[in-house]
Write an enzyme that holds these catalytic residues in place. Structure first.
Site, short mmCIF file in Angstrom:
data_model
loop_
_atom_site.label_atom_id
_atom_site.label_comp_id
_atom_site.label_asym_id
_atom_site.label_seq_id
_atom_site.Cartn_x
_atom_site.Cartn_y
_atom_site.Cartn_z
CB CYS A 100 26.82 -54.62 -39.30
SG CYS A 100 25.26 -53.58 -39.55
CB CYS A 104 21.05 -52.40 -45.21
SG CYS A 104 22.76 -52.43 -45.47
CB THR A 191 21.18 -52.47 -36.69
OG1 THR A 191 21.15 -53.78 -36.48
CG2 THR A 191 22.37 -52.43 -37.85
CD GLU A 257 23.32 -54.32 -33.34
OE1 GLU A 257 24.38 -54.84 -32.89
OE2 GLU A 257 23.31 -54.63 -34.57
CG HIS A 292 17.55 -56.51 -43.11
ND1 HIS A 292 18.18 -55.32 -43.46
CD2 HIS A 292 18.22 -56.90 -42.02
CE1 HIS A 292 19.15 -54.89 -42.86
NE2 HIS A 292 19.12 -55.89 -41.87
CE1 TYR A 296 20.86 -58.72 -42.11
CE2 TYR A 296 21.70 -60.72 -41.21
CZ TYR A 296 21.11 -59.57 -41.09
OH TYR A 296 21.03 -58.97 -39.93
CB CYS A 299 26.21 -56.99 -45.64
SG CYS A 299 25.05 -57.75 -44.36
CD GLU A 447 23.86 -57.46 -37.74
OE1 GLU A 447 24.78 -56.91 -37.08
OE2 GLU A 447 23.26 -56.66 -38.87
FE1 SF4 Z 1 24.17 -54.38 -41.23
FE2 SF4 Z 1 24.04 -56.13 -43.31
FE3 SF4 Z 1 21.80 -55.53 -41.94
FE4 SF4 Z 1 23.23 -53.77 -43.62
S1 SF4 Z 1 22.33 -55.76 -44.25
S2 SF4 Z 1 22.31 -53.31 -41.85
S3 SF4 Z 1 25.42 -54.36 -43.26
S4 SF4 Z 1 23.62 -56.48 -41.18
FE FE Z 2 21.07 -56.58 -39.60
#
Ligand code: SF4
Ligand code: FE
Length: 483
Positions: A100, A104, A191, A257, A292, A296, A299, A447
Site C-alpha cells: 500500500c 490515495c 493508513t 497504519e 476508495h 482497490y 492498487c 486491508e
Molecule cells: Fe493503500 Fe490501495 Fe488504499 Fe492506496 S487505495 S491507500 S494503495 S490500500
Molecule cells: Fe486502504
C-alpha cells in the site's frame, strides 16, 4: 510543484515535528526508523515519474484550479478519463511497491468533500467549497501528502455517537472560538498517517439531528499542537530491526497504519469544511467509501501482478512450472486479478459529473469491486501458497545462510533446479511468506477485507442500489405475470 522528487519528499518528512510513538518509545524521525522507512519509501514512489513510459502521464495531470501540472494524488477528477487514469496509476504503483503506497486516502477524501461542500453551501449558505478549493490549490502547489482520516474508534457499537459513556469515542467539536473550533477524539487504522504532511478529517458515519458536534470535517497539519500518533504493529514487523533484509521479504517497501489522537486541537475556520451539518455527513462517508472501493480495483491488482510473477518464478525455480495443475492455478490467479481490475475500470468508466463539476464513480459498481476485493486476494494468496510449498514457512534465516558452517548445507539441500542459485529461490519464497502471512499481508489481505469498509458495508450498499423491484418487474413481464 514544490516537492518534486522522492528525495525531497523524504526530506520534507524529516522537517515535521510530531509526537510519534513506536513500540512504546517516542520517535523523533520516522523516516530514519528501520520499522518505518519501507513505508515512507512506498509513498516516495508516488513522486517518482521516471520508471515506466506511461508513468508521468498517469502520475501528473492539469489542475482545474490553477492550470498547473500537479500530482494526480492532489487532483479533482474532471471526467471519466481521470477516474480511469487514477486506477491505472494505482495499478502501476502497486506493481512497483507490492504494498500500500498510502497516498490515495487523502485523494479520495477531498474528491468526496469537493462535491459535498458544494451541495452543502447550496443547502445551508455556508462557504465550505471555496475554503476547500483554497486548501486544495495550496496542497497541489506544495505537492503534499494528505492523510484521509475517517474511521472513529466507535466504542460500544450498539450505541450512537451521542450515547457513548465516553463522548470522545467519536471525534467531536468540544469548543468554538471566534476564529475556529477545538476538536477531540481519535481516528483508528490511519493508513500512511506517519508519512503525511496533512490530515483531512471526515465524519465516520451519517450523523442525525442532535449529533451536530460529531458532523465535522477539517484539515490540519500533521504536526499541529495536540496530535499524537501511535504506530500500529504488523506481523513479523521486528524482522525489519534485525538487519536481515532477506527475512523481510519485501525489504524496500511497506505499509503503515497508526492510531491518531486529537487532544483539544485547534482548527482555524478556513480549514473547516463541515461543522454541524448532519444532513451532509452521510454523503461524505458514502462518496469517500465509493472512491476508495474503486481504488482497490487498481492498487491490489498491481500487487496481484507481482504475486502472480512470484508464483510463476517459484514454480520455475523448483521445476514445477510445466505441470498442468500449476499452469491452471496461475491462470486462475490471473483471472481473479483481472476481474478486480475490470471492476475498477467499470465503475470509473460509468462515473458521472456531480453539480460541483467533480466526477463521481458508479457507486454500485465500486461496491461490487470492493466486495470482490474482500475475497479474491485471499484466493490468490491461497493459490500462491499452494504453488510455493511448505518451505515458505520453514526456511532458515538470513543469518543461517551467512554462517559458514551451515551455509554450504543450506545451499545444497534447499536448491530447486540445479542452475538456479539457492538464495534466489529463498528470496522469492521470503517475499511469498511476507505477502501471505508476514508484514506484507497487512496491506494485501487484511486491508482487502476491512479497508474502505468491511464486507457488510458493501453488501448493504449493493442491496440498496440494485433496484430489486425493477428486476422483479422485468421477470414478471417476461413470464407474462400481470401486476
Ligand atoms: Fe493503500 Fe490501495 Fe488504499 Fe492506496 S487505495 S491507500 S494503495 S490500500
Ligand atoms: Fe486502504
Amino acid at each position: 510543484m514544490k516537492i518534486d522528487s522522492p528525495e525531497e519528499y523524504l526530506e520534507s518528512l524529516r522537517r515535521l515535528e510530531r509526537d510519534v510513538y513506536v513500540l512504546g518509545e517516542p520517535c523523533e524521525c520516522t523516516v530514519d526508523h528501520p520499522l518505518l522507512r519501507p513505508s515512507a519509501n512506498a509513498v516516495a514512489e508516488t513522486y517518482d515519474m521516471g520508471r515506466e513510459p506511461e508513468a508521468e502521464g498517469l502520475l501528473t495531470c492539469r489542475s482545474h484550479l490553477t492550470g498547473k501540472t500537479i500530482s494526480r494524488f492532489t487532483h479533482i477528477h474532471r471526467g471519466t478519463d481521470d477516474l480511469v487514469d487514477k486506477v491505472l496509476m494505482q495499478r502501476l504503483l502497486g506493481r512497483r511497491t507490492a504494498t500500500c503506497f498510502q497516498r490515495c486516502v487523502g485523494m479520495d477524501g477531498f474528491n468526496a468533500l469537493y462535491s459535498v461542500t458544494f451541495e452543502c453551501d447550496e443547502a445551508h449558505g455556508t462557504d465550505y467549497h471555496s475554503r476547500l478549493q483554497d486548501y486544495l490549490a495550496w496542497v497541489q502547489e506544495e505537492n503534499l501528502v494528505v492523510e484521509g482520516a475517517m474511521t472513529d474508534v466507535k466504542g460500544d457499537r450498539s450505541l450512537r455517537p451521542g450515547e457513548q459513556v465516553d463522548p470522545d469515542m467519536f471525534l467531536r467539536v468540544v469548543d468554538r472560538t471566534s476564529d475556529g473550533i477545538v476538536v477531540r477524539g481519535a481516528k483508528a487504522h490511519q493508513t500512511g498517517a506517519l508519512n503525511s504532511h496533512e490530515i483531512l478529517v471526515m465524519p465516520t458515519t451519517a450523523m442525525r439531528e442532535g449529533e451536530e458536534q460529531f458532523a465535522v470535517s477539517f484539515a490540519v497539519p500533521a504536526d499541529a499542537e495536540g496530535i499524537t500518533f501511535v504506530l500500529g504493529r504488523q506481523p513479523s514487523d521486528t524482522r525489519k530491526l534485525e538487519g536481515s533484509p532477506l527475512d523481510v521479504g519485501n525489504p524496500n517497501y511497506g505499509s503503515q497504519e497508526a492510531l491518531v489522537i486529537f487532544e483539544d486541537v485547534f482548527i482555524p475556520s478556513e480549514r473547516v469544511f463541515m461543522c454541524g451539518e448532519t444532513d451532509q455527513s452521510g454523503k461524505v462517508v458514502e462518496r469517500f467509501a465509493s472512491f476508495h472501493r474503486q481504488s482497490y480495483g487498481g492498487c491490489k491488482v498491481g500487487v496481484g501482478d507481482v504475486i502472480i510473477g512470484a508464483a510463476q518464478l517459484a514454480a520455475e525455480y523448483q521445476g514445477a512450472a510445466k505441470a498442468s495443475h500449476v499452469r491452471d492455478k496461475i491462470t486462475e490467479m490471473i483471472h481473479l486479478n483481472e476481474t478486480l481490475f475490470a471492476c475498477g475500470i467499470a465503475c470509473s468508466s460509468r462515473g458521472a459529473a456531480t453539480p460541483s463539476g467533480g466526477y463521481m464513480v458508479d457507486t454500485l459498481l465500486a461496491n461490487v469491486c470492493k466486495l470482490n476485493v474482500t475475497r479474491f486476494p485471499f484466493e490468490i494468496a491461497r493459490l500462491l501458497q499452494d504453488i510455493a510449498g511448505g518451505l515458505v514457512v520453514t526456511m532458515p534465516s538470513e543469518r543461517d545462510f551467512a554462517n559458514t558452517e551451515i551455509a554450504p548445507y543450506l545451499d545444497k539441500y534447499l536448491r530447486g533446479r540445479a542452475e538456479v542459485p539457492t538464495l534466489d529461490r529463498i528470496r522469492i519464497l521470503k517475499f511469498i511468506e511476507s505477502i501471505t502471512v508476514g508484514c506484507g499481508a497487512a496491506a494485501y489481505l487484511t486491508e482487502s477485507i476491512h479497508g474502505a469498509g468491511s464486507p457488510q458495508a458493501q453488501r448493504i450498499m449493493i442491496s440498496r442500489l440494485a433496484d430489486l423491484p425493477e428486476k422483479v418487474r422485468l421477470a414478471k413481464r417476461i413470464a407474462g405475470i400481470e401486476d
